[in-house]
Design an enzyme around this catalytic site. Structure first.
Site, PDB file in Angstrom:
ATOM      1  N   LYS A  87       0.829  -1.204   0.000  1.00 19.39           N
ATOM      2  CA  LYS A  87       0.000   0.000   0.000  1.00 19.39           C
ATOM      3  C   LYS A  87       0.870   1.264   0.000  1.00 19.39           C
ATOM      4  O   LYS A  87       2.095   1.181   0.202  1.00 19.39           O
ATOM      5  CB  LYS A  87      -0.933  -0.060   1.221  1.00 19.39           C
ATOM      6  CG  LYS A  87      -1.904  -1.257   1.166  1.00 19.39           C
ATOM      7  CD  LYS A  87      -2.803  -1.324   2.409  1.00 19.39           C
ATOM      8  CE  LYS A  87      -3.786  -2.484   2.318  1.00 19.39           C
ATOM      9  NZ  LYS A  87      -4.654  -2.570   3.528  1.00 19.39           N
TER      10      LYS A  87
ATOM     11  N   TYR B 196     -12.169  -3.135  -3.366  1.00 19.79           N
ATOM     12  CA  TYR B 196     -12.679  -3.216  -1.996  1.00 19.79           C
ATOM     13  C   TYR B 196     -14.210  -3.231  -1.956  1.00 19.79           C
ATOM     14  O   TYR B 196     -14.807  -2.844  -0.947  1.00 19.79           O
ATOM     15  CB  TYR B 196     -12.128  -2.053  -1.163  1.00 19.79           C
ATOM     16  CG  TYR B 196     -10.711  -2.272  -0.659  1.00 19.79           C
ATOM     17  CD1 TYR B 196     -10.379  -3.407   0.097  1.00 19.79           C
ATOM     18  CD2 TYR B 196      -9.701  -1.344  -0.914  1.00 19.79           C
ATOM     19  CE1 TYR B 196      -9.085  -3.609   0.564  1.00 19.79           C
ATOM     20  CE2 TYR B 196      -8.397  -1.538  -0.449  1.00 19.79           C
ATOM     21  CZ  TYR B 196      -8.106  -2.677   0.295  1.00 19.79           C
ATOM     22  OH  TYR B 196      -6.829  -2.875   0.769  1.00 19.79           O
TER      23      TYR B 196
ATOM     24  N   PHE C 299     -15.611   2.866   7.312  1.00 20.55           N
ATOM     25  CA  PHE C 299     -14.216   3.156   6.965  1.00 20.55           C
ATOM     26  C   PHE C 299     -13.970   3.157   5.458  1.00 20.55           C
ATOM     27  O   PHE C 299     -12.848   3.397   5.013  1.00 20.55           O
ATOM     28  CB  PHE C 299     -13.281   2.150   7.648  1.00 20.55           C
ATOM     29  CG  PHE C 299     -13.502   0.697   7.266  1.00 20.55           C
ATOM     30  CD1 PHE C 299     -12.952   0.160   6.118  1.00 20.55           C
ATOM     31  CD2 PHE C 299     -14.266  -0.133   8.084  1.00 20.55           C
ATOM     32  CE1 PHE C 299     -13.144  -1.166   5.769  1.00 20.55           C
ATOM     33  CE2 PHE C 299     -14.468  -1.474   7.750  1.00 20.55           C
ATOM     34  CZ  PHE C 299     -13.902  -1.991   6.582  1.00 20.55           C
TER      35      PHE C 299
ATOM     36  N   ARG D  50       2.810  -6.963   9.254  1.00 17.13           N
ATOM     37  CA  ARG D  50       2.106  -5.890   9.962  1.00 17.13           C
ATOM     38  C   ARG D  50       2.598  -5.767  11.402  1.00 17.13           C
ATOM     39  O   ARG D  50       2.686  -4.666  11.955  1.00 17.13           O
ATOM     40  CB  ARG D  50       0.605  -6.143   9.920  1.00 17.13           C
ATOM     41  CG  ARG D  50      -0.012  -5.859   8.546  1.00 17.13           C
ATOM     42  CD  ARG D  50      -1.369  -6.503   8.400  1.00 17.13           C
ATOM     43  NE  ARG D  50      -2.091  -6.058   7.206  1.00 17.13           N
ATOM     44  CZ  ARG D  50      -3.210  -6.640   6.775  1.00 17.13           C
ATOM     45  NH1 ARG D  50      -3.724  -7.678   7.426  1.00 17.13           N
ATOM     46  NH2 ARG D  50      -3.816  -6.196   5.693  1.00 17.13           N
TER      47      ARG D  50
ATOM     48  N   HIS E 298      -1.759  -5.632   1.434  1.00 20.73           N
ATOM     49  CA  HIS E 298      -2.993  -6.369   1.133  1.00 20.73           C
ATOM     50  C   HIS E 298      -2.609  -7.746   0.600  1.00 20.73           C
ATOM     51  O   HIS E 298      -1.658  -7.877  -0.164  1.00 20.73           O
ATOM     52  CB  HIS E 298      -3.819  -5.649   0.063  1.00 20.73           C
ATOM     53  CG  HIS E 298      -4.912  -6.537  -0.504  1.00 20.73           C
ATOM     54  ND1 HIS E 298      -6.143  -6.646   0.101  1.00 20.73           N
ATOM     55  CD2 HIS E 298      -4.929  -7.389  -1.561  1.00 20.73           C
ATOM     56  CE1 HIS E 298      -6.874  -7.529  -0.583  1.00 20.73           C
ATOM     57  NE2 HIS E 298      -6.163  -7.990  -1.602  1.00 20.73           N
TER      58      HIS E 298
ATOM     59  N   GLU F 152      -9.007 -10.644  -7.986  1.00 16.77           N
ATOM     60  CA  GLU F 152      -8.126  -9.488  -7.821  1.00 16.77           C
ATOM     61  C   GLU F 152      -7.006  -9.482  -8.869  1.00 16.77           C
ATOM     62  O   GLU F 152      -6.647  -8.425  -9.385  1.00 16.77           O
ATOM     63  CB  GLU F 152      -7.565  -9.486  -6.393  1.00 16.77           C
ATOM     64  CG  GLU F 152      -8.667  -9.225  -5.357  1.00 16.77           C
ATOM     65  CD  GLU F 152      -8.259  -9.486  -3.917  1.00 16.77           C
ATOM     66  OE1 GLU F 152      -7.100  -9.904  -3.668  1.00 16.77           O
ATOM     67  OE2 GLU F 152      -9.101  -9.267  -3.019  1.00 16.77           O
TER      68      GLU F 152
HETATM   69  P1  DAT Z   1      -7.546  -7.458   5.324  1.00 14.85           P
HETATM   70  O1  DAT Z   1      -6.815  -6.309   4.656  1.00 14.85           O
HETATM   71  O2  DAT Z   1      -6.747  -8.013   6.470  1.00 14.85           O
HETATM   72  O3  DAT Z   1      -8.016  -8.503   4.353  1.00 14.85           O
HETATM   73  P2  DAT Z   1     -10.289  -6.533   5.424  1.00 14.85           P
HETATM   74  O4  DAT Z   1     -10.474  -7.156   4.078  1.00 14.85           O
HETATM   75  O5  DAT Z   1     -11.278  -6.865   6.486  1.00 14.85           O
HETATM   76  O6  DAT Z   1      -8.841  -6.837   6.012  1.00 14.85           O
HETATM   77  O7  DAT Z   1     -10.291  -4.952   5.277  1.00 14.85           O
HETATM   78  C1  DAT Z   1      -9.632  -4.343   4.177  1.00 14.85           C
HETATM   79  C2  DAT Z   1      -8.900  -3.116   4.688  1.00 14.85           C
HETATM   80  O8  DAT Z   1      -9.840  -2.170   5.167  1.00 14.85           O
HETATM   81  C3  DAT Z   1      -7.965  -3.387   5.861  1.00 14.85           C
HETATM   82  O9  DAT Z   1      -6.698  -3.817   5.454  1.00 14.85           O
HETATM   83  C4  DAT Z   1      -7.929  -2.059   6.536  1.00 14.85           C
HETATM   84  C5  DAT Z   1      -9.311  -1.499   6.314  1.00 14.85           C
HETATM   85  N1  DAT Z   1     -10.192  -1.806   7.466  1.00 14.85           N
HETATM   86  C6  DAT Z   1     -10.789  -2.974   7.751  1.00 14.85           C
HETATM   87  N2  DAT Z   1     -11.516  -2.899   8.878  1.00 14.85           N
HETATM   88  C7  DAT Z   1     -11.367  -1.629   9.310  1.00 14.85           C
HETATM   89  C8  DAT Z   1     -11.856  -0.907  10.433  1.00 14.85           C
HETATM   90  N3  DAT Z   1     -12.656  -1.468  11.343  1.00 14.85           N
HETATM   91  N4  DAT Z   1     -11.484   0.394  10.560  1.00 14.85           N
HETATM   92  C9  DAT Z   1     -10.682   0.978   9.642  1.00 14.85           C
HETATM   93  N5  DAT Z   1     -10.179   0.370   8.560  1.00 14.85           N
HETATM   94  C10 DAT Z   1     -10.521  -0.918   8.400  1.00 14.85           C
HETATM   95 MG    MG Z   2      -9.420  -8.397   2.817  1.00 12.02          MG
END
Ligand code: DAT
Ligand code: MG
Length: 150
Positions: free
Chosen positions: A10, A50, A58, A103, A116, A127
């Site tokens: 990112k 996304y 968010f 991370r 990601h 993707e």
């Molecule tokens: P990951 O990136 O571990 O697959 P995810 O798909 O649930 O996680 O979410 C995608 C991204 O969105 C994540 O890397 C960061 C952001 N994100 C997820 N949950 C969040 C939250 N509760 N508050 C802020 N950003 C969030």
């Molecule tokens: Mg994800």
């Protein structure tokens, strides 16, 4: 099973000069790079990528962040790589990510979690398709493969 996964460093990873450290981990593990490109993600592509998070609180911040600077989009190949790279990445919230994970070692906040990785083989296919053309995916034979796979 040999699989392919989509990994994206990112904008914070690029800005902080962490690309080499993260790529080095995947290389050291023995994963094979299949595609890499530095790119600025158009907003529309970010929203499709996304899509599952659309409507969440968010979402807009996430899209702003991911489009705020260049990312390194990549495809890597290896045995069980989709799940195993998620383990190497650590938990979504870096505060919960174990030391030794990407991370856990390099990030502090969920909104700046630097990497990601696809969460399933199906997501990986979707993707990879979103970010790369077929001709950008390089199938190649590596001389060390017999030292990684019996
Ligand atoms: P990951 O990136 O571990 O697959 P995810 O798909 O649930 O996680 O979410 C995608 C991204 O969105 C994540 O890397 C960061 C952001 N994100 C997820 N949950 C969040 C939250 N509760 N508050 C802020 N950003 C969030
Ligand atoms: Mg994800």
């Amino acid at each position: 099973m040999i699989e392919r996964t989509f990994v994206m460093l990112k904008p914070d990873a690029v800005q902080r000069g962490l690309m080499g450290d993260i790529v080095a981990r995947f290389e050291a593990k023995g994963y094979k790079p299949v595609a890499m490109k530095l790119m600025r993600i158009p907003r529309e592509l970010a929203e499709r990528h996304y899509g599952e998070h659309k409507g969440k609180g968010f979402f807009n911040g996430l899209i702003d962040y991911i489009t705020s600077g260049p990312v390194l989009a990549m495809v890597w190949e290896g045995e069980n790589i989709v799940a195993d790279i998620r383990v190497m990445m650590g938990k979504t919230n870096p505060k919960d990510a174990m030391p030794g994970t990407i991370r856990g070692d390099f990030a502090q906040q969920t909104g700046r979690n630097i990497v990601h990785g696809s969460d399933s083989v199906e997501s990986a296919k979707r993707e990879i398709d979103l970010f790369f053309n077929d001709y950008e995916l390089v199938s190649w034979t590596r001389s060390v493969d017999p030292w990684l796979y019996e």
